[in-house]
Design a protein around this motif. Sequence first.
Motif, PDB file in Angstrom:
ATOM      1  N   PHE A 137       4.341  -4.271   5.060  1.00  0.00           N
ATOM      2  CA  PHE A 137       3.580  -4.486   3.828  1.00  0.00           C
ATOM      3  C   PHE A 137       2.338  -3.599   3.776  1.00  0.00           C
ATOM      4  CE2 PHE A 137       5.909  -8.275   4.859  1.00  0.00           C
ATOM      5  CZ  PHE A 137       6.368  -8.760   3.644  1.00  0.00           C
ATOM      6  N   TYR A 138       2.023  -3.110   2.584  1.00  0.00           N
ATOM      7  CA  TYR A 138       0.693  -2.530   2.315  1.00  0.00           C
ATOM      8  C   TYR A 138      -0.008  -3.534   1.420  1.00  0.00           C
ATOM      9  CZ  TYR A 138       2.531   1.987   3.928  1.00  0.00           C
ATOM     10  OH  TYR A 138       3.076   2.998   4.661  1.00  0.00           O
ATOM     11  N   GLY A 139      -0.833  -4.379   1.960  1.00  0.00           N
ATOM     12  CA  GLY A 139      -1.396  -5.457   1.155  1.00  0.00           C
ATOM     13  C   GLY A 139      -0.257  -6.345   0.684  1.00  0.00           C
ATOM     14  N   ASN A 140      -0.087  -6.421  -0.654  1.00  0.00           N
ATOM     15  CA  ASN A 140       0.995  -7.249  -1.190  1.00  0.00           C
ATOM     16  C   ASN A 140       2.272  -6.466  -1.408  1.00  0.00           C
ATOM     17  OD1 ASN A 140      -0.521  -9.587  -1.295  1.00  0.00           O
ATOM     18  ND2 ASN A 140      -1.427  -8.995  -3.275  1.00  0.00           N
ATOM     19  N   ILE A 141       2.157  -5.128  -1.334  1.00  0.00           N
ATOM     20  CA  ILE A 141       3.338  -4.301  -1.605  1.00  0.00           C
ATOM     21  C   ILE A 141       4.265  -4.327  -0.400  1.00  0.00           C
ATOM     22  CG2 ILE A 141       4.138  -1.982  -2.185  1.00  0.00           C
ATOM     23  CD1 ILE A 141       1.196  -1.507  -3.198  1.00  0.00           C
ATOM     24  N   GLU A 142       5.520  -4.679  -0.654  1.00  0.00           N
ATOM     25  CA  GLU A 142       6.489  -4.719   0.424  1.00  0.00           C
ATOM     26  C   GLU A 142       7.201  -3.368   0.462  1.00  0.00           C
ATOM     27  OE1 GLU A 142       9.437  -7.716  -0.077  1.00  0.00           O
ATOM     28  OE2 GLU A 142       9.974  -7.756   2.046  1.00  0.00           O
ATOM     29  N   GLY A 186      16.614   9.956   1.773  1.00  0.00           N
ATOM     30  CA  GLY A 186      16.296   9.122   0.625  1.00  0.00           C
ATOM     31  C   GLY A 186      15.275   9.785  -0.278  1.00  0.00           C
ATOM     32  N   ALA A 187      15.181   9.236  -1.506  1.00  0.00           N
ATOM     33  CA  ALA A 187      14.288   9.822  -2.498  1.00  0.00           C
ATOM     34  C   ALA A 187      12.833   9.564  -2.120  1.00  0.00           C
ATOM     35  CB  ALA A 187      14.593   9.235  -3.869  1.00  0.00           C
ATOM     36  N   ASN A 188      11.942  10.212  -2.851  1.00  0.00           N
ATOM     37  CA  ASN A 188      10.516   9.993  -2.691  1.00  0.00           C
ATOM     38  C   ASN A 188      10.183   8.521  -2.901  1.00  0.00           C
ATOM     39  OD1 ASN A 188       8.069  11.167  -2.153  1.00  0.00           O
ATOM     40  ND2 ASN A 188       8.330  12.729  -3.721  1.00  0.00           N
ATOM     41  N   GLY A 196      10.537   4.840   1.355  1.00  0.00           N
ATOM     42  CA  GLY A 196       9.987   4.116   2.511  1.00  0.00           C
ATOM     43  C   GLY A 196      10.249   4.808   3.833  1.00  0.00           C
ATOM     44  N   LYS A 197      10.623   6.077   3.781  1.00  0.00           N
ATOM     45  CA  LYS A 197      10.947   6.806   5.020  1.00  0.00           C
ATOM     46  C   LYS A 197       9.711   6.969   5.906  1.00  0.00           C
ATOM     47  CE  LYS A 197      12.257  10.445   2.695  1.00  0.00           C
ATOM     48  NZ  LYS A 197      11.926  10.034   1.310  1.00  0.00           N
ATOM     49  N   THR A 198       8.626   7.445   5.307  1.00  0.00           N
ATOM     50  CA  THR A 198       7.400   7.628   6.082  1.00  0.00           C
ATOM     51  C   THR A 198       6.925   6.298   6.658  1.00  0.00           C
ATOM     52  OG1 THR A 198       6.737   9.528   4.759  1.00  0.00           O
ATOM     53  CG2 THR A 198       4.990   8.386   5.939  1.00  0.00           C
ATOM     54  N   PRO A 241       3.487  14.121  11.934  1.00  0.00           N
ATOM     55  CA  PRO A 241       3.313  13.512  10.616  1.00  0.00           C
ATOM     56  C   PRO A 241       3.702  14.418   9.452  1.00  0.00           C
ATOM     57  CG  PRO A 241       1.188  14.135  11.527  1.00  0.00           C
ATOM     58  CD  PRO A 241       2.201  14.397  12.599  1.00  0.00           C
ATOM     59  N   GLU A 242       3.979  13.759   8.331  1.00  0.00           N
ATOM     60  CA  GLU A 242       4.260  14.455   7.086  1.00  0.00           C
ATOM     61  C   GLU A 242       3.032  15.274   6.683  1.00  0.00           C
ATOM     62  OE1 GLU A 242       5.121  11.613   4.056  1.00  0.00           O
ATOM     63  OE2 GLU A 242       5.783  13.103   2.606  1.00  0.00           O
ATOM     64  N   GLY A 243       3.250  16.505   6.234  1.00  0.00           N
ATOM     65  CA  GLY A 243       2.113  17.340   5.834  1.00  0.00           C
ATOM     66  C   GLY A 243       1.403  17.961   7.032  1.00  0.00           C
TER      67      GLY A 243
HETATM   68  N1  ADP Z   1      -1.136   3.422   2.109  1.00  0.00           N
HETATM   69  C1  ADP Z   1      -0.350   2.857   1.175  1.00  0.00           C
HETATM   70  N2  ADP Z   1      -0.814   1.840   0.423  1.00  0.00           N
HETATM   71  C2  ADP Z   1      -0.041   1.257  -0.515  1.00  0.00           C
HETATM   72  N3  ADP Z   1       1.215   1.610  -0.768  1.00  0.00           N
HETATM   73  C3  ADP Z   1       1.753   2.622  -0.047  1.00  0.00           C
HETATM   74  C4  ADP Z   1       0.994   3.297   0.959  1.00  0.00           C
HETATM   75  N4  ADP Z   1       1.788   4.248   1.510  1.00  0.00           N
HETATM   76  C5  ADP Z   1       2.980   4.175   0.884  1.00  0.00           C
HETATM   77  N5  ADP Z   1       2.963   3.204  -0.057  1.00  0.00           N
HETATM   78  C6  ADP Z   1       4.080   2.807  -0.919  1.00  0.00           C
HETATM   79  O1  ADP Z   1       5.172   2.458  -0.093  1.00  0.00           O
HETATM   80  C7  ADP Z   1       6.370   2.968  -0.606  1.00  0.00           C
HETATM   81  C8  ADP Z   1       7.065   3.849   0.421  1.00  0.00           C
HETATM   82  O2  ADP Z   1       6.293   5.017   0.651  1.00  0.00           O
HETATM   83  P1  ADP Z   1       6.677   6.108   1.742  1.00  0.00           P
HETATM   84  O3  ADP Z   1       7.008   5.408   2.989  1.00  0.00           O
HETATM   85  O4  ADP Z   1       5.591   7.095   1.799  1.00  0.00           O
HETATM   86  O5  ADP Z   1       7.989   6.751   1.115  1.00  0.00           O
HETATM   87  P2  ADP Z   1       8.689   8.134   1.460  1.00  0.00           P
HETATM   88  O6  ADP Z   1       8.140   8.645   2.716  1.00  0.00           O
HETATM   89  O7  ADP Z   1      10.128   7.789   1.527  1.00  0.00           O
HETATM   90  O8  ADP Z   1       8.421   9.039   0.300  1.00  0.00           O
HETATM   91  C9  ADP Z   1       6.036   3.722  -1.890  1.00  0.00           C
HETATM   92  O9  ADP Z   1       6.300   2.885  -2.982  1.00  0.00           O
HETATM   93  C10 ADP Z   1       4.560   3.971  -1.755  1.00  0.00           C
HETATM   94  O10 ADP Z   1       3.958   3.958  -3.015  1.00  0.00           O
END
Ligand code: ADP
Lengths: 421, 238
Positions: free
Chosen positions: B13-18, B37-39, B42-44, B85-87
Amino acid sequence: MPQISSKTSKPVLRALFSALWLAFLALPILVFRVNSISGIIEYQWSRLPKLLAAGFLASLLWNYFQKRHLLKQESPKAGSSSAGPPITWADRFLARTDRYRWLSLLGFGLMVLPFFCSPYAVKILTTALIYITLGLGLNIVVGVSGLLHLGYAAFFAVGAYVYGLLNYYFGWGFWVCLPLGTLSAALAGLLLGLPVIRLTGDYLAIVTLGFGEIVRLLLTNSSLTMGPRGIGNIPPPGFFGLDLNEKFRPFLVEHLALNPYMDLNKIWIYLIILLIVVLTTIAALRLENSRLGRAWLALREDETACQSVGISPSQAKLTALTLGSSFAGLAGVVFAAQITFIAPSSFSFMDSIYILTIVVLGGMGSISGVIAGAAVISCLPEFLREAEEYRFLIFGALMVLMMVYRPQGLIRSVRSVCSRS
Amino acid sequence: MKPLLAVNGVKTFYGNIEALKGISLTAGSGEIIALLGANGAGKTTALKTIVGLTPPGEGQIIYAGGDITGKRPEDLIRKGLVLVPEGRHIFPALTVSENLMMGAFHRADKNEIASDLEYVFKLFPKLKERLNQSGGTLSGGEQQMLAISRGLMGRPKLLLLDEPSLGLAPIIIGQIFETIREINVSQKTTMILVEQNAKLALTVAGRAYIMTAGRVAMSGAAEELQNDENIRRAYLGG
Ligand SMILES: Nc1ncnc2c1ncn2[C@@H]1O[C@H](COP(=O)(O)OP(=O)(O)O)[C@@H](O)[C@H]1O
Ligand SMILES: [Mg+2]
């Protein structure tokens, strides 16, 4: 022919430029002279040519030694394929002792200097040394770790007030309060660090600024600290329970023909802070080359990069703030002993900015630069006292000029951190 | 044989975002697996969760026979879990050699560090030429090489590569993927390769997981996925 002339003229031109720059920086110190008795500013323009000549010569010499140093460094590489004379440990030892000889000579000179100075000069020298300690501490936070800290004077205040208060209420002496003040400032640094672990850049700057103001307001409004009136009659550091002026001054005046009005307590403080500067410089140098120093350097560069090599940015931040603040506490205790009277107004936002200026002016992260910067900054206000309203104008102008023409500071930082490959 | 890494039903989770809605995957010793997978899939986040940067809210991560769920990244890197890391995120003001030494920050074995350095220079001779140049002045491709090399200086057992082809010219990408394969063959390093460029990733990976919206939508051997018309059209952009 033109090749030769250009080769010789380049260092000369550079030296000329450096001399002009030095003259400009030192102008307020050496040329404008405040006569505090009649309250006017005297201009001693006759000193300017001497200053220029000295700067010119010093720069030439500096260049020469640096070139020699570079040549020395390069020669083993060049000679490695052919049969060059190998550098033995004996050579290295000699080179080291050469440096140590100069440093110990300088140290000795600085130790005897106050005995031949006016009390006023001793005061300025002590202040300069206090600022060097402060600069070295803030350099860890701002210069090395890249955390913009705008409330550093608060930790200076913690050190000073620990001594002031413990002495006022319990009669505790300097030598007990010195470690206590240092420790308290370090703890305050840790305390500030905990909530700001996740902050960077501008946010961190704002929070540290706020913290500095909170500490100042607390000191101003608390009756425990005597509010804005401050604490007076802070005693000088003890010397095995002896009264220095009573015991030693007659001897020094009689047999060495020294100034009969000199205050040995003040000279004692000067010697203490001189020792502290030596120790903190060594500590700063060692830290710079340690694992901790490398972690701080990594933190300044990029937090994500830190994490991917196994450095915890929050740990790096906390240690930088804690250790950096401890330097300020140390300086604060000495400061309280030196001026014998402390009040919240001595630890304002502008004082934080002064210390920050030292780090920026000296060249972020460069220890020798910080020492040079502290020397310049701590002397400026003394000589610009009469030009009070213009002081910050001059400061600001100096900063802008520095940023434009010498962003690397007076002395560029040379890293040898992890280039051991 | 047990896999080197097993991720079981992990939610992050990022806060409430799953961001991860319960993913499971495994990586066997010496394997290269691709995470596609697409942008925003959740890969990163998956990689960060494995190395401890974003600890999972639910689920379990087993590495080399031990439970590493919730362990700190500083401790995991000592066990050989290294993320590139990415970037890229190299240290821009530090020189190439300083960057590489930072990669060995947690190590004290001087001789082995020196031999790893030699190995890295053999992989990327360009870095040896640029030893005293600051990282920020390198080209994009060289920076990626530096980032991978810095990762290798940590002696990884499991190397996690987040989009190593990002923003690079095709020739450079080819070189980097060639080197990735070489590292895997000669060092037996297990790798998880995150890529948007699915075609390319499937040429070096043995197996692949395809993620959509925080879940694993599909997984299988690389050839299978590559040859399946429907999967190609649905997930891999033709
Ligand atoms: N630091 C963050 N805070 C809140 N949401 C995040 C954060 N990093 C990524 N997200 C959200 O988590 C989801 C997955 O992101 P990410 O893992 O970067 O995807 P990918 O690497 O596949 O492009 C996305 O919806 C993104 O918006
Ligand atoms: Mg990503």
